[in-house]
Write an enzyme that holds these catalytic residues in place. Sequence first.
Site, PDB file in Angstrom:
ATOM      1  N   LYS A 280      70.533  67.917 -67.113  1.00 53.72           N
ATOM      2  CA  LYS A 280      71.222  68.732 -68.119  1.00 53.72           C
ATOM      3  C   LYS A 280      70.552  70.088 -68.315  1.00 53.72           C
ATOM      4  O   LYS A 280      69.334  70.171 -68.317  1.00 53.72           O
ATOM      5  CB  LYS A 280      71.191  67.935 -69.435  1.00 53.72           C
ATOM      6  CG  LYS A 280      72.015  68.481 -70.555  1.00 53.72           C
ATOM      7  CD  LYS A 280      71.753  67.700 -71.834  1.00 53.72           C
ATOM      8  CE  LYS A 280      70.419  68.071 -72.455  1.00 53.72           C
ATOM      9  NZ  LYS A 280      70.199  67.563 -73.815  1.00 53.72           N
TER      10      LYS A 280
ATOM     11  N   LYS B 281      67.716  74.004 -73.518  1.00 50.61           N
ATOM     12  CA  LYS B 281      67.162  75.224 -74.117  1.00 50.61           C
ATOM     13  C   LYS B 281      65.643  75.247 -74.020  1.00 50.61           C
ATOM     14  O   LYS B 281      65.024  76.281 -74.202  1.00 50.61           O
ATOM     15  CB  LYS B 281      67.611  75.351 -75.573  1.00 50.61           C
ATOM     16  CG  LYS B 281      67.239  74.151 -76.436  1.00 50.61           C
ATOM     17  CD  LYS B 281      67.857  74.252 -77.795  1.00 50.61           C
ATOM     18  CE  LYS B 281      67.597  73.052 -78.687  1.00 50.61           C
ATOM     19  NZ  LYS B 281      68.185  71.795 -78.303  1.00 50.61           N
TER      20      LYS B 281
ATOM     21  N   LYS C 275      62.275  62.441 -75.243  1.00 49.70           N
ATOM     22  CA  LYS C 275      61.442  63.402 -75.980  1.00 49.70           C
ATOM     23  C   LYS C 275      60.037  62.886 -76.181  1.00 49.70           C
ATOM     24  O   LYS C 275      59.091  63.673 -76.198  1.00 49.70           O
ATOM     25  CB  LYS C 275      62.086  63.759 -77.330  1.00 49.70           C
ATOM     26  CG  LYS C 275      63.278  64.681 -77.154  1.00 49.70           C
ATOM     27  CD  LYS C 275      63.466  65.570 -78.350  1.00 49.70           C
ATOM     28  CE  LYS C 275      64.607  66.554 -78.136  1.00 49.70           C
ATOM     29  NZ  LYS C 275      65.036  67.223 -79.341  1.00 49.70           N
TER      30      LYS C 275
END
Length: 336
Positions: free
Chosen positions: A200, A203, A118
Amino acid sequence: MEPTQQPRKIILSGMQPTNNLTIGQYCGALRNWVELQHQYDSLFCVVDQHAITVRQEPAKLRKRTLDVAAMYMAAGIDPDVSTLFVQSSVPEHTQLAWVLECLAGFGEVSRMTQFKDKSAQHADNVNVGLFTYPVLMAADILLYNADLVPVGEDQRQHLELTRNLAERFNFHYSPTFTVPEPYIPKVGAKIMSLQEPEKKMSKSDANEKATIFLTDSDAEIRSKIKRAVTDSGTDIRFDAERRHGVANLMTLYHITTGASIAEIEQEFVGLGYAEFKEAVGEAIVAFIAPVRSRYEALRADEDTLKATLRRGGEHARDRARKTLRKVYKKTGFVEL
Ligand code: TYM
């Protein structure tokens, strides 16, 4: 003699309201919540405080928090069976997080791969909250003495940290926290992107075609599955190591229809990707359509939704307060 009643074991889990929920989150976590809620004393939260580790528009965050809560229910979480609440309505989460932060090593938190990912993704906003995020997650779990935490594969490392923090607190002070176990499904713990099947499904993927949201229309679902990236093979065979794209679609087909992988291989013998993708698209449409319509009905009645969350929050808070009081006492904070 009266049979002695064992208290039911506790589960807790949560999701960030940073976007609509995806089929990945359903397969990795939500599906198990729905199943486990009847056996366990269950708490499910919408973790809005985690969401602000990445910049959020306040109005959107407010809306998404309610969206996610409605989607939990649309997928099958029964607020009369489980405690459904919003993290920020229970201030004890951040209060416990501070105590745990003072036990967490800078080095061990630095090793969290989600933090590394992140901070690379949001290089312009590597804030301290993003770094301490896993400790807040530990607080979410330990506050309720959860025995089991149903999550997808990407949360395993955070669970390991939670266990270490629980053990450390118990050792330094005295036994207080239950050391929780992750509950990660054998199948569906890591649903892959439809466009880059080695990574992965997320969203927040910039490419909307990579992700199926539980709010997607039938047409969107069909189109995304049709365009899903597969390999250059022709047969429908499960090989998660070498044929990520096909294996991922087979997993989605398995979860949405209940057919086993062997049955799926059998069903498509002699057929090609086009027929297979069409079947997968239809299976996902048939699965999502009723969830979406329940969601729309639940979301339309915002007053009831908020009342449900308020009730859940009050219940969660009663429990959280008890744990925090104990923790404060053991830590040495004077009770006045
Ligand atoms: P979040 O919001 O990213 O995801 C929610 C849950 O969905 C799972 N998941 C997936 N499973 C399979 N395939 C995928 N592609 C996929 N994408 C997401 C995640 O593993 C997760 O279980 N840190 C957590 C939220 C959290 C939490 C907690 C969870 C905060 N406090 C306490 C459990 C207990 C997160 O960001 O999940």
